[in-house]
Design an enzyme around this catalytic site. Structure first.
Site, PDB file in Angstrom:
ATOM      1  N   GLU A 192       0.778  -1.244   0.184  1.00  0.00           N
ATOM      2  CA  GLU A 192      -0.034  -0.013   0.101  1.00  0.00           C
ATOM      3  C   GLU A 192       0.954   1.304  -0.037  1.00  0.00           C
ATOM      4  OE1 GLU A 192      -2.753  -0.369   3.281  1.00  0.00           O
ATOM      5  OE2 GLU A 192      -4.105  -1.585   1.986  1.00  0.00           O
ATOM      6  N   GLU A 280      -5.691  -7.460  -1.557  1.00  0.00           N
ATOM      7  CA  GLU A 280      -5.998  -7.815  -0.124  1.00  0.00           C
ATOM      8  C   GLU A 280      -7.608  -7.629  -0.196  1.00  0.00           C
ATOM      9  OE1 GLU A 280      -4.492  -5.625   3.132  1.00  0.00           O
ATOM     10  OE2 GLU A 280      -2.423  -6.262   2.251  1.00  0.00           O
TER      11      GLU A 280
HETATM   12  C1  GAL Z   1      -4.201  -3.187   4.937  1.00  0.00           C
HETATM   13  C2  GAL Z   1      -2.687  -3.588   5.040  1.00  0.00           C
HETATM   14  C3  GAL Z   1      -2.577  -4.953   6.003  1.00  0.00           C
HETATM   15  C4  GAL Z   1      -3.260  -4.932   7.099  1.00  0.00           C
HETATM   16  C5  GAL Z   1      -4.654  -4.477   6.671  1.00  0.00           C
HETATM   17  C6  GAL Z   1      -5.700  -4.338   7.921  1.00  0.00           C
HETATM   18  O1  GAL Z   1      -4.219  -1.916   4.704  1.00  0.00           O
HETATM   19  O2  GAL Z   1      -2.087  -3.736   3.765  1.00  0.00           O
HETATM   20  O3  GAL Z   1      -1.152  -5.130   6.000  1.00  0.00           O
HETATM   21  O4  GAL Z   1      -2.732  -3.946   7.984  1.00  0.00           O
HETATM   22  O5  GAL Z   1      -4.911  -3.126   6.033  1.00  0.00           O
HETATM   23  O6  GAL Z   1      -5.802  -5.524   8.547  1.00  0.00           O
END
Ligand code: GAL
Length: 944
Positions: A192, A280
């Site tokens: 990110e 994700e």
């Molecule tokens: C995303 C991040 C992950 C984790 C997730 C929230 O923004 O890439 O590593 O932090 O949020 O659990």
């Protein structure tokens, strides 16, 4: 300008002319020298030219410190139909100090990648260097805070540091690539990376990977949506497959009924030349408001999964998905980021922290089996959607340009609506015009398929959803499903009228112009056998959500197998006439197998099961459940008080002198000398300070500041007398509103005569290090420990010394994050072999008290019995829990919410002697009741 793609990737942009079957993950134990070609185009990844639907679940090996349980969880992930896993690699976990790296034992990621390979799961590797992940420092080792130069930039200091990490991790990853016969199919750089970006750094990460032999596609996970720039789709630093992270349901677990407050959750296409990648996609949540993870599981439960995942699939056409998290695990030791999480990182995931399967797992299975079975989904374009007669229900469609198979999403037009609506779709299918009745009840969504060659059958359309289908023993076995009580209809086309037998359930059949139409209400499991009609025979299974989820599909050398029943099928093997399953049961129950023709016998977990043939052409039998288990009562607790550091006569002459006057930290010390723990090499856990002074007689208070992370505390003694405690600060802001007074505490001193000697002792918690989400050193490099100390009104000079867990002396087995600087930790009281004199237990008082006991377990070998440690008491104290020397959790009895802590098998000797040691830090006198062992689940298992 777009960077030139590697030659083999350019070749891949010319997409396949026929939709090939999605390549099943590479078979287990492929010869390591037999590499495969990995390519991609705008539709999907391909392996040796075959399209792959990547449906991966995120798994953090560092949150499960047990190799044997890695296998357990990965087998569960595979059994849900995931075709891959997504793995962060946590730099801090492997590196206690600059130049020191450890990949042994629970840090043996080479072994982890062997496992994913063996299990046939594709792997997306995510070595950061920055990972976020609610890990301490976002995965950055704490020592990096002392390295000059902004982290996540091309500053020289940082560059040298991250090269050191990549020089260690990249070669391990490289040898596990699909291109070398391994499981790694994509390599994700950074995380990110959307604020304070530096394209040269982003480019260097990729150049460094390529130089280490990484030749699979490089990806990135863009925060949130494409409005965050850069997206890394073009220009310097561009990756080959830019992906997006989507958390549409937010992290408000305390209000689980919320519905998509963070948007539609449709993964955007960032590149015309690469597949859409939901890098994700939300599959759980951080428990920010301490509501408990069951609420997070509800927030992100099956209704959310149905609506958002299916909408995303059809709206975006994404063929690459990473679900965050499939299994969350545990922030054991000092692994967690200090402000957002506590010991449990269960995450409300489909597989719980205790490794149990939930109704979210069932929904993953229904969707995962579908995306895996229905090959045309790997290559689709947006298509005209059939009109819905009822405007309350909306439609959206995609179709495969080669097979013309259509995928139609049906769900409420107003996504918040909870009404039950019926409609008729005016559907122009590849096989003709149809009026298709559909019902949607509340927050649901369906993907209906038309014009699909289902094995040897022709599916014209169905208002049931496809879960899976396989050619087994010369016939097509197809499993379709719908919500219990809802009507369904399926139309199949035949050259001539087939013969139809309804084996069970209530199904009406009709025949017209080559169409066999089946009408039914989804209830239990209906079975229909169709034969003749110019096609191979078919067994059509029509289930409900629940009965469909009772099925497991697995591959054997003799062909695929479908199993109904058991809690979990891990794997299957056919040898001669015997089908051998590795499966788990929670209770006695039926098992039914649809297996290759040769199969006449069944064994489960090595035990022979008596089976009978059924009218469905399957074999059925009964399995036993697990035997009940009895746990020992924890007794014989022994006790040892500590905190000798609070006494005036304690010898601290060998402690580190706090003599620094400057720091790399962007936070200016409020007083000198610098007291920041990390500046003296003490990175994790508690730190002790002792300040000596000669009184002027004007002292009234000692005023302190400490940064501990959210909910951290520090405790203060003067000449051995307890002065009290204060809440530590979360951070000191260097930007407005400026807070130069973090974690303040003012402690009253007794009247002192001029010339009188005084010793201030301070025990400061350090709950972990800030993350670096915004690539901003002001946040990441916040110090820990005391950040200010003064004696107002006095001119006395205080000479400070400090002591803790030094980064150069980390536990070689348990790693740098296991222990902090408590006296007992420094002297090994947490270790099984701890000697010394221990006494009968007394209640804890201010400071630190240790309690220890031993217990023996003799759990049955063929059962999986996750055990927990349960605390029933509350009070002004916190407990660090050591199982055989491993710090498995931290019970904040004053705050909660967690009361039960996982004792992971592997660290726990399931058949043998174990030691529990508890370090209880009390803020005050406390009544205390010792914890007890609890059974968290009990399965008869094929785990071993
Ligand atoms: C995303 C991040 C992950 C984790 C997730 C929230 O923004 O890439 O590593 O932090 O949020 O659990």
């Amino acid at each position: 300008m777009r960077r030139l793609l590697l030659p083999f990737l350019v070749a891949a942009v010319a997409f396949a002319t026929v939709a090939a079957l999605p390549a099943a993950p590479r078979p287990a134990a492929a010869a390591p020298d037999r590499g495969h070609e990995v390519t991609y185009d705008r539709y999907s990844l391909k392996v040796d030219g075959e399209r792959v639907f990547l449906w991966s679940g995120e798994f953090h090996y560092f949150r499960l410190p047990s190799q044997q349980l890695w296998r357990d969880v990965l087998e569960k992930i595979r059994a849900a139909g995931f075709t891959g896993v997504s793995l962060y690699f946590n730099w801090a976990y492997h590196s206690p100090a600059p130049g020191q790296y450890d990949f042994s034992g629970v840090r043996d990621v080479d072994r982890l990648l062997d496992l994913t390979e063996e299990l046939g799961l594709y792997t997306v590797v995510r070595p950061g260097p920055y990972i976020n992940a609610e890990a301490s420092g976002g995965g950055f080792p704490a020592w990096l805070k002392q390295v000059p130069g902004r982290a996540r930039s091309s500053a020289p200091g940082y560059t040298e540091a991250y090269h050191e990490w990549l020089d260690h991790i990249n070669p391990i990853i490289a040898r596990h690539q699909v291109t070398r016969g391994g499981s790694v199919i994509a390599y994700n750089v950074e995380n990110e990376y959307a604020a304070n970006t530096d394209a040269a750094y982003m480019q260097d990460l990729q150049d460094t990977a390529r130089a280490a032999g990484i030749d699979v596609p490089i990806t990135h996970n863009q925060c949130c949506d494409a409005s965050w720039t850069p997206t890394w789709a073009s220009g310097l630093g561009a990756v080959q497959i830019p992906g997006v992270d989507d958390y549409p349901q937010s992290f408000e677990c305390q209000t689980p009924e919320v519905w998509g407050p963070w948007g539609e959750g449709v993964t955007e296409r960032l590149s015309e030349n690469a597949p859409v990648y939901g890098a994700e996609y939300q599959a759980g949540a951080i428990d920010l408001h301490r509501a408990g993870y069951e609420k997070c599981r509800e927030l992100t439960g099956p209704a959310f999964m149905k609506y958002f995942y299916k909408s995303n699939l059809i709206a975006s056409g994404a063929t690459m998905h990473g679900f965050y998290m499939a299994f969350g695990g545990t922030n054991w030791g000092w692994l967690g980021q200090p402000n957002d999480v506590y010991t449990s990182y269960d995450y409300g995931a489909a597989i719980t922290e205790t490794r149990q399967l939930t109704e979210k797992y069932d929904e993953f299975k229904r969707q995962g089996y579908f995306v895996r079975a229905v090959a045309p989904l790997t290559r689709t374009d947006p298509a005209d959607a059939p009109a819905s007669a009822n405007p309350a229900l909306g439609t959206l469609a995609r179709s495969n340009p080669d097979t013309r198979t259509q995928f139609v999403l049906v769900r409420h037009a107003d996504r918040a609506s909870t009404t039950t609506e019926d409609t008729s779709l005016d559907w122009s299918t590849p096989d003709g015009e149809y009026q298709v009745p559909v019902r949607v009840s509340g927050r649901d969504a369906k993907i209906l398929v038309a014009g699909y060659d289902l094995g040897g059958q022709r599916l014209v359309w169905s208002s049931s959803e496809i879960m899976t289908h396989e050619r087994i023993a010369g016939r097509d076995v197809a499993l379709l499903y719908g919500r219990s009580g809802e009507p369904g209809a399926t139309v199949l086309r035949y050259p001539s009228r087939p013969s139809v037998r309804v084996l069970s359930g209530s199904v009406r059949t009709s025949w017209r112009d080559g169409d066999l139409r089946l009408d039914y209400t989804h209830a239990g499991l209906a079975r229909v056998a169709v034969s003749g009609g110019g096609r191979p025979p078919m067994l059509l299974l029509l289930g409900t959500d629940q009965t469909a989820a009772e099925f497991w599909r697995t591959d054997t050398d003799a062909g695929p197998v479908l199993v109904r029943g058991t809690e979990l099928v891990r794997s299957a093997r056919v040898g001669g006439s015997t089908l051998s399953l590795r499966a788990d049961t929670a209770a006695p129950g039926e098992v039914e197998v649809f297996a290759p023709r040769s199969v006449r016998r069944l064994t489960v977990g090595g035990e022979s099961v008596r089976v009978r043939p059924t009218t469905s052409g399957s074999l059925a039998g009964r399995l036993h459940g697990p035997a009940p288990v009895r746990l020992p009562k924890l007794s014989g607790w022994r006790y040892r008080p500590e905190a000798p550091e609070s006494r005036p006569d304690f010898d601290d002459s060998r402690w580190t002198v706090a003599d620094r006057t400057t720091s790399v930290s962007p936070f200016p010390p409020t007083t000198l000398p610098v007291l920041f723990a990390g500046d003296y090499g003490f990175d994790y856990g508690q730190v002790w300070y002792r300040g000596h002074f000669t009184a002027t007689g004007t002292e009234t208070t000692v005023d302190l500041n400490a940064i501990t992370g959210r909910d951290g505390v520090y405790q203060v003694w003067f000449n051995g007398r307890y002065l009290g405690s204060a809440r530590g600060g979360v951070q000191a802001d260097s930007e407005p509103p400026v807070n130069q007074n973090p974690g303040p505490g003012s402690f009253r001193l007794p009247a002192l005569a001029p010339g009188e000697r005084g010793v201030i002792s301070v025990l400061v918690e350090n709950l972990g290090h800030n993350d670096d989400w915004t690539a901003d050193d002001n946040r990441f490099k916040q110090p820990r420990g005391l950040v200010g100390a003064s004696l107002p009104g006095s001119t006395a000079t205080v000479r400070w010394r400090l002591q803790g867990a030094h980064r150069e002396r980390a536990d070689p087995v348990r790693g740098p994050l296991n222990t902090g600087g408590l006296y007992g930790e420094r002297h090994g009281w947490h270790l099984p072999e701890a000697g010394g004199s221990w006494a009968a237990p007394r209640p804890p008082g201010p400071g630190v008290s240790w309690y220890r006991t031993d217990f023996r377990l003799d759990l049955p070998r063929d059962q999986d019995v996750p055990l927990g440690l349960r605390f029933d008491g509350t009070g002004p104290y916190r407990v660090q829990i050591y199982l055989n020397g491993w710090q498995v959790g931290r019970h904040t009895a004053d705050l909660g919410p967690q009361r039960e802590f996982v004792l992971p098998a592997g660290l726990l000797r399931e058949r043998g002697a174990n030691t529990l040691a508890l370090a209880v830090t009390a803020l005050d006198e406390a009544a205390w009741s010792p914890p007890r062992l609890v059974v968290q689940a009990n399965h008869w298992t094929g785990r071993r």
